[in-house]
Design a protein around this motif. Structure first.
Motif, PDB file in Angstrom:
ATOM      1  N   ALA A 145       0.865  -1.183   0.000  1.00 54.35           N
ATOM      2  CA  ALA A 145       0.000   0.000   0.000  1.00 54.35           C
ATOM      3  C   ALA A 145       0.906   1.239   0.000  1.00 54.35           C
ATOM      4  O   ALA A 145       1.942   1.255  -0.662  1.00 54.35           O
ATOM      5  N   SER A 146       0.548   2.252   0.754  1.00 53.83           N
ATOM      6  CA  SER A 146       1.346   3.479   0.837  1.00 53.83           C
ATOM      7  C   SER A 146       0.773   4.326   1.961  1.00 53.83           C
ATOM      8  O   SER A 146      -0.418   4.207   2.281  1.00 53.83           O
ATOM      9  N   VAL A 147       1.600   5.201   2.513  1.00 56.19           N
ATOM     10  CA  VAL A 147       1.050   6.160   3.478  1.00 56.19           C
ATOM     11  C   VAL A 147      -0.031   7.013   2.815  1.00 56.19           C
ATOM     12  O   VAL A 147      -0.921   7.532   3.477  1.00 56.19           O
ATOM     13  N   THR A 160      -3.531   7.929  -4.793  1.00 51.70           N
ATOM     14  CA  THR A 160      -3.955   7.855  -3.389  1.00 51.70           C
ATOM     15  C   THR A 160      -5.258   7.066  -3.262  1.00 51.70           C
ATOM     16  O   THR A 160      -5.426   6.288  -2.320  1.00 51.70           O
ATOM     17  N   ILE A 161      -6.161   7.232  -4.221  1.00 50.86           N
ATOM     18  CA  ILE A 161      -7.424   6.481  -4.224  1.00 50.86           C
ATOM     19  C   ILE A 161      -7.137   4.989  -4.384  1.00 50.86           C
ATOM     20  O   ILE A 161      -7.720   4.150  -3.687  1.00 50.86           O
ATOM     21  N   SER A 162      -6.210   4.644  -5.292  1.00 52.87           N
ATOM     22  CA  SER A 162      -5.877   3.224  -5.504  1.00 52.87           C
ATOM     23  C   SER A 162      -5.277   2.607  -4.244  1.00 52.87           C
ATOM     24  O   SER A 162      -5.576   1.462  -3.901  1.00 52.87           O
ATOM     25  N   LYS A 163      -4.447   3.365  -3.535  1.00 51.70           N
ATOM     26  CA  LYS A 163      -3.787   2.823  -2.340  1.00 51.70           C
ATOM     27  C   LYS A 163      -4.756   2.732  -1.157  1.00 51.70           C
ATOM     28  O   LYS A 163      -4.646   1.823  -0.326  1.00 51.70           O
ATOM     29  N   ALA A 164      -5.711   3.650  -1.085  1.00 55.01           N
ATOM     30  CA  ALA A 164      -6.774   3.523  -0.076  1.00 55.01           C
ATOM     31  C   ALA A 164      -7.583   2.262  -0.367  1.00 55.01           C
ATOM     32  O   ALA A 164      -7.967   1.521   0.549  1.00 55.01           O
ATOM     33  N   GLY A 165      -7.818   2.004  -1.654  1.00 61.03           N
ATOM     34  CA  GLY A 165      -8.506   0.781  -2.064  1.00 61.03           C
ATOM     35  C   GLY A 165      -7.738  -0.467  -1.663  1.00 61.03           C
ATOM     36  O   GLY A 165      -8.323  -1.468  -1.241  1.00 61.03           O
ATOM     37  N   ILE A 166      -6.412  -0.421  -1.771  1.00 53.79           N
ATOM     38  CA  ILE A 166      -5.565  -1.555  -1.385  1.00 53.79           C
ATOM     39  C   ILE A 166      -5.697  -1.850   0.110  1.00 53.79           C
ATOM     40  O   ILE A 166      -5.750  -3.005   0.537  1.00 53.79           O
ATOM     41  N   GLY A 179     -10.552 -18.197   7.158  1.00 57.94           N
ATOM     42  CA  GLY A 179     -11.039 -19.565   7.336  1.00 57.94           C
ATOM     43  C   GLY A 179     -10.303 -20.575   6.464  1.00 57.94           C
ATOM     44  O   GLY A 179     -10.343 -21.781   6.736  1.00 57.94           O
ATOM     45  N   ASN A 180      -9.640 -20.097   5.419  1.00 59.49           N
ATOM     46  CA  ASN A 180      -8.847 -20.968   4.535  1.00 59.49           C
ATOM     47  C   ASN A 180      -7.375 -20.991   4.929  1.00 59.49           C
ATOM     48  O   ASN A 180      -6.534 -21.510   4.193  1.00 59.49           O
ATOM     49  N   ASN A 181      -7.061 -20.382   6.092  1.00 60.29           N
ATOM     50  CA  ASN A 181      -5.679 -20.346   6.566  1.00 60.29           C
ATOM     51  C   ASN A 181      -4.779 -19.536   5.637  1.00 60.29           C
ATOM     52  O   ASN A 181      -3.608 -19.860   5.427  1.00 60.29           O
ATOM     53  N   ILE A 182      -5.370 -18.487   5.034  1.00 63.12           N
ATOM     54  CA  ILE A 182      -4.600 -17.568   4.186  1.00 63.12           C
ATOM     55  C   ILE A 182      -4.625 -16.195   4.853  1.00 63.12           C
ATOM     56  O   ILE A 182      -5.695 -15.668   5.164  1.00 63.12           O
ATOM     57  N   ARG A 183      -3.440 -15.662   5.090  1.00 64.79           N
ATOM     58  CA  ARG A 183      -3.323 -14.347   5.729  1.00 64.79           C
ATOM     59  C   ARG A 183      -3.152 -13.274   4.661  1.00 64.79           C
ATOM     60  O   ARG A 183      -2.536 -13.523   3.623  1.00 64.79           O
ATOM     61  N   VAL A 184      -3.692 -12.087   4.928  1.00 66.35           N
ATOM     62  CA  VAL A 184      -3.547 -10.964   3.995  1.00 66.35           C
ATOM     63  C   VAL A 184      -3.206  -9.721   4.810  1.00 66.35           C
ATOM     64  O   VAL A 184      -4.004  -9.287   5.661  1.00 66.35           O
ATOM     65  N   ASN A 185      -2.029  -9.181   4.574  1.00 64.83           N
ATOM     66  CA  ASN A 185      -1.597  -7.969   5.271  1.00 64.83           C
ATOM     67  C   ASN A 185      -1.055  -6.961   4.260  1.00 64.83           C
ATOM     68  O   ASN A 185      -0.828  -7.300   3.104  1.00 64.83           O
ATOM     69  N   ALA A 186      -0.854  -5.742   4.724  1.00 66.75           N
ATOM     70  CA  ALA A 186      -0.322  -4.700   3.829  1.00 66.75           C
ATOM     71  C   ALA A 186       0.872  -4.009   4.464  1.00 66.75           C
ATOM     72  O   ALA A 186       0.948  -3.857   5.689  1.00 66.75           O
ATOM     73  N   LEU A 187       1.780  -3.591   3.602  1.00 65.59           N
ATOM     74  CA  LEU A 187       2.922  -2.767   4.004  1.00 65.59           C
ATOM     75  C   LEU A 187       2.704  -1.394   3.386  1.00 65.59           C
ATOM     76  O   LEU A 187       2.477  -1.283   2.177  1.00 65.59           O
ATOM     77  N   ALA A 188       2.736  -0.364   4.222  1.00 68.50           N
ATOM     78  CA  ALA A 188       2.510   1.003   3.736  1.00 68.50           C
ATOM     79  C   ALA A 188       3.788   1.826   3.897  1.00 68.50           C
ATOM     80  O   ALA A 188       4.034   2.398   4.962  1.00 68.50           O
ATOM     81  N   PRO A 189       4.615   1.868   2.841  1.00 69.11           N
ATOM     82  CA  PRO A 189       5.836   2.664   2.936  1.00 69.11           C
ATOM     83  C   PRO A 189       5.532   4.157   2.869  1.00 69.11           C
ATOM     84  O   PRO A 189       4.543   4.586   2.267  1.00 69.11           O
TER      85      PRO A 189
END
Length: 253
Positions: A145-147, A160-166, A179-189
């Protein structure tokens, strides 16, 4: 390196791996033993990185992928898995920006930025997730993502709109895939010195922007190494739907 941050058993697909942050992520993760799939539109640029990683004893494969084309995403993942085995970690890093005032952004500008940054990341994630689910395999998706996904700057509205969407896509997918044991996280540099913006930091505008960062410096690509290792490894096993900010304090202002 502690076993906690071990990525040696991971096959990690990195989009936008031909330059900047994507290339740095590939080098760091390969250096810690991961098999890395390098994906980008221009395979020529990826080849030298693939050779560099292999030359250091690492495992790497370059695949051609245009994230704005869903057929290209599936084809690239097929090639990736044929080369290095099932993808266990996806790093959604591909992205672009068009710098203009909102009133000057064209429909083509909007489509290009939203297509690469948001639609591309979303469909790369869903394609990888479907395969993980079919294999009943634990998985991990890291969205870059992004700050500017939570803050704004002039001249970058579609970005900025695209990164807010992310940020929202990260949370929505984290909830659905837990529930499928899949994690989803974001890094915002925050602001990172890459070859694309390197000249800017010496200009008056660049110097003004650096003064707004509490640490009074622009980040180096290597400043994200710890965060990407955390998110790509089992060290973050109890994290999902999180957004990690690495910005020298920029958002505090």
């Amino acid at each position: 390196m502690s076993a906690l941050f071990d990525v040696a058993k991971e096959t990690i697909l990195i989009t936008g791996a031909s330059q900047g942050l994507g290339r740095q992520f590939a080098r760091v993760l390969a250096g810690h033993g991961a098999a890395v799939v390098l994906a980008a539109r221009q395979v020529v640029k990826l080849k030298s990185l693939e050779d560099e990683i292999r030359g250091k004893g690492g495992r790497a494969a370059a695949v051609q992928m245009d994230v704005t084309d869903t057929a290209s995403i599936a084809k690239a993942i097929d090639a990736a898995e044929a080369a290095l085995g099932p993808v266990t970690v996806l790093i959604n890093n591909a992205g672009i920006a068009v710098e203009k005032l909102a009133v000057e952004q064209t429909e083509a500008d909007w489509d290009a930025v939203i297509g690469a940054n948001l639609k591309g990341a979303y469909f790369a994630a869903t394609e990888v997730a479907r395969r993980m689910i079919a294999r009943k395999q634990e998985g991990n998706i890291v969205n870059i993502a992004s700050v500017l996904g939570v803050s704004v700057m002039k001249f970058l509205s579609p970005y900025t709109i695209s990164k807010a969407g992310i940020v929202q896509a990260t949370k929505a997918m984290a909830l659905e895939l837990a529930g499928n044991n899949i994690r989803v996280n974001a890094l915002a540099p925050g602001y990172i010195d890459t070859e694309m913006n390197h000249e800017f930091w010496a200009t008056p505008g660049g110097e003004r922007l650096i003064k707004r960062i509490p640490q009074r410096r622009v980040g180096a690509e290597s400043d994200l190494d710890g965060a990407i290792l955390l998110l790509a490894s089992q060290a973050s096993r109890y994290m999902t739907g999180s957004v990690i900010t690495v910005d020298g304090g920029f958002l505090l202002t």
